[in-house]
Design a protein around this motif. Structure first.
Motif, PDB file in Angstrom:
ATOM      1  N   VAL A  93     -12.012   2.767  11.851  1.00 27.73           N
ATOM      2  CA  VAL A  93     -11.020   3.278  10.900  1.00 27.73           C
ATOM      3  C   VAL A  93     -10.651   2.172   9.907  1.00 27.73           C
ATOM      4  CG1 VAL A  93      -8.729   4.320  10.645  1.00 27.73           C
ATOM      5  CG2 VAL A  93     -10.074   4.775  12.711  1.00 27.73           C
ATOM      6  N   TYR A  94     -10.813   2.477   8.620  1.00 26.71           N
ATOM      7  CA  TYR A  94     -10.419   1.504   7.600  1.00 26.71           C
ATOM      8  C   TYR A  94      -8.977   1.726   7.190  1.00 26.71           C
ATOM      9  CZ  TYR A  94     -15.375   0.452   7.114  1.00 26.71           C
ATOM     10  OH  TYR A  94     -16.655   0.077   7.372  1.00 26.71           O
ATOM     11  N   ARG A  95      -8.331   0.609   6.938  1.00 22.42           N
ATOM     12  CA  ARG A  95      -6.983   0.701   6.376  1.00 22.42           C
ATOM     13  C   ARG A  95      -7.080   0.445   4.873  1.00 22.42           C
ATOM     14  NH1 ARG A  95      -2.688   0.283   9.687  1.00 22.42           N
ATOM     15  NH2 ARG A  95      -1.421  -0.872   8.206  1.00 22.42           N
ATOM     16  N   TYR A  96      -6.262   1.121   4.121  1.00 20.89           N
ATOM     17  CA  TYR A  96      -6.225   0.916   2.666  1.00 20.89           C
ATOM     18  C   TYR A  96      -4.799   0.670   2.222  1.00 20.89           C
ATOM     19  CZ  TYR A  96     -11.017   2.582   2.335  1.00 20.89           C
ATOM     20  OH  TYR A  96     -12.367   2.711   2.459  1.00 20.89           O
ATOM     21  N   ARG A  97      -4.704  -0.038   1.085  1.00 18.35           N
ATOM     22  CA  ARG A  97      -3.390  -0.269   0.500  1.00 18.35           C
ATOM     23  C   ARG A  97      -3.397   0.353  -0.886  1.00 18.35           C
ATOM     24  NH1 ARG A  97      -0.976  -4.902  -2.411  1.00 18.35           N
ATOM     25  NH2 ARG A  97       1.216  -5.072  -1.812  1.00 18.35           N
ATOM     26  N   CYS A  98      -2.401   1.153  -1.144  1.00 21.58           N
ATOM     27  CA  CYS A  98      -2.302   1.834  -2.434  1.00 21.58           C
ATOM     28  C   CYS A  98      -1.840   0.838  -3.495  1.00 21.58           C
ATOM     29  CB  CYS A  98      -1.321   3.003  -2.325  1.00 21.58           C
ATOM     30  SG  CYS A  98      -0.961   3.792  -3.902  1.00 21.58           S
ATOM     31  N   CYS A  99      -2.592   0.755  -4.596  1.00 25.42           N
ATOM     32  CA  CYS A  99      -2.240  -0.197  -5.640  1.00 25.42           C
ATOM     33  C   CYS A  99      -0.979   0.229  -6.384  1.00 25.42           C
ATOM     34  CB  CYS A  99      -3.386  -0.352  -6.655  1.00 25.42           C
ATOM     35  SG  CYS A  99      -4.874  -0.948  -5.872  1.00 25.42           S
ATOM     36  N   HIS A 100      -0.668   1.476  -6.272  1.00 23.43           N
ATOM     37  CA  HIS A 100       0.485   1.998  -7.001  1.00 23.43           C
ATOM     38  C   HIS A 100       1.783   1.775  -6.221  1.00 23.43           C
ATOM     39  CE1 HIS A 100       2.437   4.418 -10.022  1.00 23.43           C
ATOM     40  NE2 HIS A 100       3.020   5.124  -9.056  1.00 23.43           N
ATOM     41  N   CYS A 101       1.857   2.303  -4.984  1.00 23.94           N
ATOM     42  CA  CYS A 101       3.119   2.213  -4.230  1.00 23.94           C
ATOM     43  C   CYS A 101       3.122   1.094  -3.197  1.00 23.94           C
ATOM     44  CB  CYS A 101       3.467   3.555  -3.577  1.00 23.94           C
ATOM     45  SG  CYS A 101       2.434   3.965  -2.154  1.00 23.94           S
ATOM     46  N   LYS A 102       1.949   0.427  -3.038  1.00 24.56           N
ATOM     47  CA  LYS A 102       1.814  -0.735  -2.153  1.00 24.56           C
ATOM     48  C   LYS A 102       1.909  -0.406  -0.658  1.00 24.56           C
ATOM     49  CE  LYS A 102       2.104  -3.272  -5.928  1.00 24.56           C
ATOM     50  NZ  LYS A 102       0.847  -3.327  -6.696  1.00 24.56           N
ATOM     51  N   ARG A 103       1.889   0.846  -0.333  1.00 27.02           N
ATOM     52  CA  ARG A 103       1.946   1.177   1.092  1.00 27.02           C
ATOM     53  C   ARG A 103       0.536   1.214   1.669  1.00 27.02           C
ATOM     54  NH1 ARG A 103       6.427   5.960   0.968  1.00 27.02           N
ATOM     55  NH2 ARG A 103       6.665   5.659   3.209  1.00 27.02           N
ATOM     56  N   THR A 104       0.446   0.991   2.982  1.00 28.75           N
ATOM     57  CA  THR A 104      -0.875   1.024   3.622  1.00 28.75           C
ATOM     58  C   THR A 104      -0.992   2.266   4.498  1.00 28.75           C
ATOM     59  OG1 THR A 104      -0.121  -0.230   5.516  1.00 28.75           O
ATOM     60  CG2 THR A 104      -1.042  -1.491   3.687  1.00 28.75           C
ATOM     61  N   PHE A 105      -2.234   2.708   4.669  1.00 29.29           N
ATOM     62  CA  PHE A 105      -2.466   3.880   5.522  1.00 29.29           C
ATOM     63  C   PHE A 105      -3.870   3.808   6.114  1.00 29.29           C
ATOM     64  CE2 PHE A 105      -3.615   4.870   1.181  1.00 29.29           C
ATOM     65  CZ  PHE A 105      -4.860   5.498   1.294  1.00 29.29           C
ATOM     66  N   ARG A 106      -4.085   4.575   7.194  1.00 28.82           N
ATOM     67  CA  ARG A 106      -5.395   4.634   7.829  1.00 28.82           C
ATOM     68  C   ARG A 106      -6.180   5.824   7.273  1.00 28.82           C
ATOM     69  NH1 ARG A 106      -5.016   3.417  14.219  1.00 28.82           N
ATOM     70  NH2 ARG A 106      -4.263   1.270  14.076  1.00 28.82           N
ATOM     71  N   HIS A 107      -7.465   5.565   7.014  1.00 26.60           N
ATOM     72  CA  HIS A 107      -8.336   6.602   6.465  1.00 26.60           C
ATOM     73  C   HIS A 107      -9.311   6.987   7.579  1.00 26.60           C
ATOM     74  CE1 HIS A 107     -10.123   8.880   3.301  1.00 26.60           C
ATOM     75  NE2 HIS A 107     -11.229   8.177   3.215  1.00 26.60           N
ATOM     76  N   TYR A 108      -9.028   8.110   8.271  1.00 24.48           N
ATOM     77  CA  TYR A 108      -9.804   8.453   9.472  1.00 24.48           C
ATOM     78  C   TYR A 108     -11.141   9.105   9.134  1.00 24.48           C
ATOM     79  CZ  TYR A 108      -5.516   7.547  12.008  1.00 24.48           C
ATOM     80  OH  TYR A 108      -4.423   6.943  12.528  1.00 24.48           O
ATOM     81  N   PRO A 109     -12.177   8.806   9.934  1.00 24.49           N
ATOM     82  CA  PRO A 109     -13.455   9.514   9.747  1.00 24.49           C
ATOM     83  C   PRO A 109     -13.281  11.004  10.065  1.00 24.49           C
ATOM     84  CG  PRO A 109     -13.688   7.648  11.282  1.00 24.49           C
ATOM     85  CD  PRO A 109     -12.235   7.847  11.041  1.00 24.49           C
ATOM     86  N   ASP A 110     -14.153  11.856   9.522  1.00 21.78           N
ATOM     87  CA  ASP A 110     -14.072  13.307   9.746  1.00 21.78           C
ATOM     88  C   ASP A 110     -13.948  13.641  11.230  1.00 21.78           C
ATOM     89  OD1 ASP A 110     -14.216  13.809   7.108  1.00 21.78           O
ATOM     90  OD2 ASP A 110     -16.371  14.299   7.083  1.00 21.78           O
ATOM     91  N   GLY A 111     -13.083  14.591  11.533  1.00 20.99           N
ATOM     92  CA  GLY A 111     -12.943  15.043  12.922  1.00 20.99           C
ATOM     93  C   GLY A 111     -11.974  14.190  13.715  1.00 20.99           C
ATOM     94  N   ASN A 112     -11.322  13.225  13.062  1.00 18.66           N
ATOM     95  CA  ASN A 112     -10.365  12.365  13.746  1.00 18.66           C
ATOM     96  C   ASN A 112      -9.007  12.398  13.057  1.00 18.66           C
ATOM     97  OD1 ASN A 112     -11.938  10.525  15.832  1.00 18.66           O
ATOM     98  ND2 ASN A 112     -13.238  10.815  14.036  1.00 18.66           N
ATOM     99  N   THR A 113      -7.989  12.170  13.850  1.00 19.39           N
ATOM    100  CA  THR A 113      -6.635  12.039  13.311  1.00 19.39           C
ATOM    101  C   THR A 113      -5.989  10.861  14.008  1.00 19.39           C
ATOM    102  OG1 THR A 113      -5.703  13.424  15.042  1.00 19.39           O
ATOM    103  CG2 THR A 113      -6.423  14.554  13.038  1.00 19.39           C
ATOM    104  N   SER A 114      -4.692  10.710  13.850  1.00 15.83           N
ATOM    105  CA  SER A 114      -4.016   9.630  14.554  1.00 15.83           C
ATOM    106  C   SER A 114      -3.975   9.881  16.074  1.00 15.83           C
ATOM    107  CB  SER A 114      -2.596   9.478  14.005  1.00 15.83           C
ATOM    108  OG  SER A 114      -1.895  10.692  14.175  1.00 15.83           O
TER     109      SER A 114
END
Ligand SMILES: [Zn+2]
Length: 347
Positions: free
Chosen positions: A50-71
């Protein structure tokens, strides 16, 4: 058996493409912000990247799950697999045991939650679905944890159960209160039932077309005719044969024919409190059939209307098969969800 589509979703172990929208602000540009090897519960894979990304706009981070997965710990595939095991007749505990054989540890409580969630999805899916012809039938099963009568509503077009309620089908007011919102929401125009008088009242009040299941009619009329065969004077036996023919062929003008027969019979002789004679029973039968006749023939007006309530009985049969595992449910809502899922075929 429910018709189950055995197509479990694919599970991707990683996701190459970048997110398109930020889940918080809908911004569209991101920086990669590290990665985690997430352990998952699944029948085939043990980890996903799972890759984490940071939004350049609001600066928050989130996890980008592969298809078929959630938290969640479980993959979507495992979730569906669990529901499948349950639908095929295993208890929550037995499903848990099978999964442990596949080295996947899922508690029976988690399985219970997954089954409930799947049931809610089906209910949401069905909530606004258009339904033209609705089958209704009572199902009194003590094993369902209730001594109250249960009423089941089925979409005749698909065989899907639409609703299950604690309703006494002999009580026209209760049936009407329960049915009216369903009629409005789904646009129901015809109901198919057995020939309990309450359904006739409800259909008239809600201005619905009404088809009375001809299996039911044939059963009770056949029985009554057999009894009368023994008891009425010989010179009237031909009337029984006429009735048999009409029920067999269901001609549209049957109502008139029955009424004409009724008029040929001698009138009532016994006093109101006396038991009715065999000839009077025959008179009553002719009158009852004549009055209900239009509701025996509704199916002739449109091909979507069946002449029996077979689809509803089949759905109830599937529910009965599942009653064993549903029995332990504490709440009526949970049980209702389980029953709808058990007899559903859209998994
Ligand atoms: Zn953002």
């Amino acid at each position: 058996m429910p018709i189950v589509v055995l197509k479990l979703p694919d599970i991707k172990q990683k996701r190459e493409e970048r997110p398109k929208r930020c889940p918080y602000c809908a911004g569209g540009t991101f920086q990669r912000w590290g990665q985690v090897n997430k352990p998952v519960k699944d029948v085939r894979v043990r980890h996903v990247k799972v890759y984490r990304y940071r939004c350049c706009h609001c600066k928050r981070t989130f996890r980008h799950y592969p298809d078929g997965n959630t938290s969640a710990d479980q993959t979507e595939r495992l979730r569906l697999f669990v529901v499948l095991l349950w639908t095929l007749g295993l208890s929550h505990r037995a499903s848990s045991l099978i999964l442990s054989g596949l080295k996947v540890l899922v508690s029976h409580m988690t399985i219970w939650r997954d089954v409930q969630k799947a049931a809610q999805q089906i209910q949401r899916h069905n909530h606004w679905k258009p339904v033209r012809v609705l089958g209704l039938d009572g199902a009194n099963v003590l094993g369902w944890g209730t001594k109250q009568p249960v009423l089941v509503a089925v979409d005749i077009g698909t065989g899907e159960p639409m609703a299950v309620g604690y309703i006494n089908e002999s009580d026209p007011q209760a049936v009407r209160r329960w049915l009216e919102p369903l009629v409005q929401r789904h646009g129901i125009t015809v109901i198919v039932t057995d020939d309990l008088f309450s359904y006739k009242i409800v259909a008239e009040k809600l201005q619905l077309g009404h088809q009375v299941c001809q299996f039911h009619v044939r059963r009770w009329v056949g029985k009554t005719l057999k009894e009368l065969q023994e008891t009425i004077p010989k010179q009237w036996v031909w009337v029984l044969e006429e009735i048999r023919q009409l029920i067999e062929l269901l001609p549209l003008e049957g109502s008139k024919t029955l009424y004409t027969l009724w008029k040929q019979l001698p009138g009532r002789r016994s006093l109101p409190r006396q038991a009715r004679s065999a000839m009077e029973q025959l008179r009553d039968l002719l009158l009852r059939l004549s009055e209900h006749w239009p509701n025996y023939c509704t199916f002739q007006s449109e091909p979507q209307i069946p002449w029996t309530n077979n689809a509803t009985e089949q759905a109830i049969g599937r529910m009965k098969m599942r009653a064993r595992t549903v029995r332990g449910y504490k709440s009526w809502l949970g049980m209702q969800a389980g029953l709808l899922l058990a007899s559903s075929s859209i998994l």
